[in-house]
Structures are given as C-alpha cells and as structure tokens.
Scaffold this motif. Structure first.
Motif, PDB file in Angstrom:
ATOM      1  N   SER A 116       0.825  -1.211   0.000  1.00 52.50           N
ATOM      2  CA  SER A 116       0.000   0.000   0.000  1.00 52.50           C
ATOM      3  C   SER A 116       0.857   1.258   0.000  1.00 52.50           C
ATOM      4  N   VAL A 117       1.968   1.214   0.714  1.00 49.52           N
ATOM      5  CA  VAL A 117       2.902   2.350   0.716  1.00 49.52           C
ATOM      6  C   VAL A 117       3.425   2.577  -0.704  1.00 49.52           C
ATOM      7  N   ALA A 118       3.823   1.484  -1.365  1.00 47.28           N
ATOM      8  CA  ALA A 118       4.329   1.594  -2.737  1.00 47.28           C
ATOM      9  C   ALA A 118       3.258   2.197  -3.653  1.00 47.28           C
ATOM     10  N   ASP A 119       2.020   1.771  -3.493  1.00 46.04           N
ATOM     11  CA  ASP A 119       0.924   2.326  -4.304  1.00 46.04           C
ATOM     12  C   ASP A 119       0.753   3.824  -4.060  1.00 46.04           C
ATOM     13  N   SER A 120       0.776   4.226  -2.790  1.00 51.45           N
ATOM     14  CA  SER A 120       0.643   5.654  -2.455  1.00 51.45           C
ATOM     15  C   SER A 120       1.807   6.466  -3.000  1.00 51.45           C
ATOM     16  N   LEU A 121       2.995   5.893  -2.953  1.00 53.82           N
ATOM     17  CA  LEU A 121       4.167   6.599  -3.472  1.00 53.82           C
ATOM     18  C   LEU A 121       4.114   6.724  -4.986  1.00 53.82           C
ATOM     19  N   GLN A 122       3.604   5.699  -5.658  1.00 54.21           N
ATOM     20  CA  GLN A 122       3.458   5.788  -7.111  1.00 54.21           C
ATOM     21  C   GLN A 122       2.448   6.879  -7.481  1.00 54.21           C
ATOM     22  N   LEU A 123       1.379   6.975  -6.709  1.00 50.89           N
ATOM     23  CA  LEU A 123       0.418   8.066  -6.931  1.00 50.89           C
ATOM     24  C   LEU A 123       1.078   9.417  -6.663  1.00 50.89           C
ATOM     25  N   SER A 124       1.921   9.467  -5.648  1.00 51.94           N
ATOM     26  CA  SER A 124       2.640  10.705  -5.323  1.00 51.94           C
ATOM     27  C   SER A 124       3.524  11.141  -6.487  1.00 51.94           C
ATOM     28  N   ALA A 125       4.208  10.186  -7.082  1.00 50.78           N
ATOM     29  CA  ALA A 125       5.072  10.509  -8.226  1.00 50.78           C
ATOM     30  C   ALA A 125       4.240  11.088  -9.369  1.00 50.78           C
ATOM     31  N   LYS A 126       3.080  10.523  -9.595  1.00 50.39           N
ATOM     32  CA  LYS A 126       2.180  11.039 -10.634  1.00 50.39           C
ATOM     33  C   LYS A 126       1.692  12.443 -10.255  1.00 50.39           C
ATOM     34  N   ASN A 127       1.327  12.622  -8.975  1.00 53.08           N
ATOM     35  CA  ASN A 127       0.884  13.948  -8.509  1.00 53.08           C
ATOM     36  C   ASN A 127       1.972  14.995  -8.707  1.00 53.08           C
ATOM     37  N   LEU A 128       3.209  14.618  -8.445  1.00 56.05           N
ATOM     38  CA  LEU A 128       4.330  15.538  -8.609  1.00 56.05           C
ATOM     39  C   LEU A 128       4.464  15.945 -10.076  1.00 56.05           C
ATOM     40  N   LYS A 129       4.385  14.976 -10.982  1.00 56.82           N
ATOM     41  CA  LYS A 129       4.481  15.274 -12.418  1.00 56.82           C
ATOM     42  C   LYS A 129       3.328  16.156 -12.879  1.00 56.82           C
ATOM     43  N   ASP A 130       2.143  15.923 -12.303  1.00 54.58           N
ATOM     44  CA  ASP A 130       0.955  16.688 -12.685  1.00 54.58           C
ATOM     45  C   ASP A 130       0.838  18.026 -11.952  1.00 54.58           C
ATOM     46  N   ALA A 131       1.797  18.311 -11.076  1.00 55.17           N
ATOM     47  CA  ALA A 131       1.783  19.531 -10.257  1.00 55.17           C
ATOM     48  C   ALA A 131       0.518  19.633  -9.406  1.00 55.17           C
ATOM     49  N   ALA A 132       0.055  18.487  -8.927  1.00 53.53           N
ATOM     50  CA  ALA A 132      -1.121  18.426  -8.044  1.00 53.53           C
ATOM     51  C   ALA A 132      -0.611  18.370  -6.601  1.00 53.53           C
ATOM     52  N   HIS A 133      -0.208  19.536  -6.090  1.00 54.47           N
ATOM     53  CA  HIS A 133       0.474  19.608  -4.801  1.00 54.47           C
ATOM     54  C   HIS A 133      -0.356  19.055  -3.636  1.00 54.47           C
ATOM     55  N   THR A 134      -1.630  19.394  -3.577  1.00 56.52           N
ATOM     56  CA  THR A 134      -2.467  18.912  -2.473  1.00 56.52           C
ATOM     57  C   THR A 134      -2.548  17.391  -2.498  1.00 56.52           C
ATOM     58  N   ASP A 135      -2.775  16.814  -3.670  1.00 64.60           N
ATOM     59  CA  ASP A 135      -2.837  15.357  -3.787  1.00 64.60           C
ATOM     60  C   ASP A 135      -1.487  14.720  -3.460  1.00 64.60           C
ATOM     61  N   LEU A 136      -0.424  15.373  -3.867  1.00 63.50           N
ATOM     62  CA  LEU A 136       0.923  14.905  -3.551  1.00 63.50           C
ATOM     63  C   LEU A 136       1.097  14.790  -2.039  1.00 63.50           C
ATOM     64  N   MET A 137       0.737  15.840  -1.336  1.00 59.98           N
ATOM     65  CA  MET A 137       0.898  15.841   0.118  1.00 59.98           C
ATOM     66  C   MET A 137      -0.009  14.786   0.779  1.00 59.98           C
ATOM     67  N   VAL A 138      -1.234  14.628   0.264  1.00 61.80           N
ATOM     68  CA  VAL A 138      -2.161  13.631   0.810  1.00 61.80           C
ATOM     69  C   VAL A 138      -1.584  12.227   0.627  1.00 61.80           C
ATOM     70  N   ASN A 139      -1.088  11.930  -0.573  1.00 62.51           N
ATOM     71  CA  ASN A 139      -0.572  10.587  -0.841  1.00 62.51           C
ATOM     72  C   ASN A 139       0.733  10.295  -0.102  1.00 62.51           C
ATOM     73  N   LEU A 140       1.581  11.295   0.055  1.00 62.20           N
ATOM     74  CA  LEU A 140       2.799  11.090   0.851  1.00 62.20           C
ATOM     75  C   LEU A 140       2.461  10.892   2.328  1.00 62.20           C
ATOM     76  N   SER A 141       1.483  11.632   2.818  1.00 67.37           N
ATOM     77  CA  SER A 141       1.047  11.453   4.213  1.00 67.37           C
ATOM     78  C   SER A 141       0.433  10.070   4.410  1.00 67.37           C
ATOM     79  N   ALA A 142      -0.322   9.616   3.413  1.00 64.53           N
ATOM     80  CA  ALA A 142      -0.913   8.271   3.486  1.00 64.53           C
ATOM     81  C   ALA A 142       0.189   7.217   3.522  1.00 64.53           C
TER      82      ALA A 142
END
Length: 184
Positions: A113-139
């Motif tokens: 699950s951590v790996a899944d959240s981190l993969q989403l974080s990487a996508k959020n970073l590329k998409d410049a979706a800062h709020t989602d990035l922070m949510v997924n890294l916190s998760a």
C-alpha cells in the motif's frame, strides 16, 4: 624602431587580454547565478530542510527541488516494494510460525500500500497536483506504520523487517519534507 616596439609588446598584450576576457566570464557567471537561481540549484541546502539530510544528499545532484523530491519518492517506492517482497519471502520460509506469518502478512500488505501511495505521489508531482501529492505522501507515512504496529501488538515477537521499515520511514519522511517546500 617603432615597428619592433609594437611586436615586442604583442606577447604582453595577449595574456592581459585573456585575463580580462576570463575576468569578464567569471563576472558574468556570478551575475547569472544571482539572476537565474534555477541554473545552479543547491541540493545540499534543500536537503537541510529534510528530516534526514544525509539520506537526502545521497540523492543529489538534482536540478531542482522537484527533481530531488521525485528522486526521493522513487527511492522510497523501490524500498517499499523491496520490503513487501522480503515480507512475503519470510512468510513462506519453512518453520515460520503462524503468528509471525500473519504479522508479516500485515507488513507485506502495508508495504504494498505504501508503494501504491508513493506511485500516486510521483504522478501527482508530475501533474503539479500539490495537495494530492501531500495527501498521498502522508498516506504512505501512515501506512508504513501499520507494520510496526502489528509487531507491537505481540510483545516478544521481534520484527525481522524492522530495519527496512525504519529506512522506508526515513525515505518517506524526506519525500514529505521536500514536497512541502514546493510551491502550490
């Protein structure tokens, strides 16, 4: 006689001209540094903002806070996948007791699950979706705690993945720290 004077001074003028040209180039480089902060990104100063600066510096050199954050997330993702694989391997090892297997199962699932959240974080970073990035890294940070919590539920049961979980925690923490410095 005047002609000899000009020829004799040419070897003296050439080095002086080169020094002036070199001096101008160095001055221009200094001005460029001041004008264009992005041209000379200093990963070391950004890593001072991370919880684990030495671990962060091991990812340098990077061109920007964004690329340093991306590198940190990538390393954390790899570590989470490695932790899930190790947990699964330990679960299947001959002689592993039932309680240890079930606790390692929690860890395997948590690390996946951590790996899944981190993969989403990487996508959020590329998409410049800062709020989602922070949510997924916190998760990811919360999810990785599930493994340690599972072992704490059974006093006397020693986690064979405690070191990798600790390292993963540091990587995710740094990713979160670096991401928090990015502009929304």
């Amino acid at each position: 006689m005047g002609r000899q004077h000009q020829t004799a001074s040419l070897p003296l003028i050439l080095p002086a001209a080169l020094l002036l040209l070199l001096g101008a180039t160095i001055t221009e480089a200094r001005v460029l540094r001041r004008v264009n902060d992005r041209s000379l990104f200093d990963a070391t100063s950004e890593c001072k903002k991370a919880s684990y600066p030495d671990l962060c510096n091991s990812l340098a050199p990077s061109a920007s806070v964004g690329s340093l954050t991306a590198a940190s997330i990538d390393v954390a993702t790899s570590k989470a996948k490695e932790a899930a694989a190790i947990s699964a391997k330990l679960m299947k090892a001959p002689g592993t007791e039932k309680l240890m297997k079930s606790t390692l199962c929690v860890c395997r699932d948590a690390f996946s699950s951590v790996a899944d959240s981190l993969q989403l974080s990487a996508k959020n970073l590329k998409d410049a979706a800062h709020t989602d990035l922070m949510v997924n890294l916190s998760a990811a940070m919360s999810l990785k705690a599930n493994c340690a919590d599972a072992f704490q539920d059974w006093p006397g049961l020693v986690s064979p993945v405690a070191d990798i979980n600790d390292h993963l925690s540091k990587l995710v923490s740094n990713s979160l720290d670096l991401a928090s410095t990015l502009k929304n």
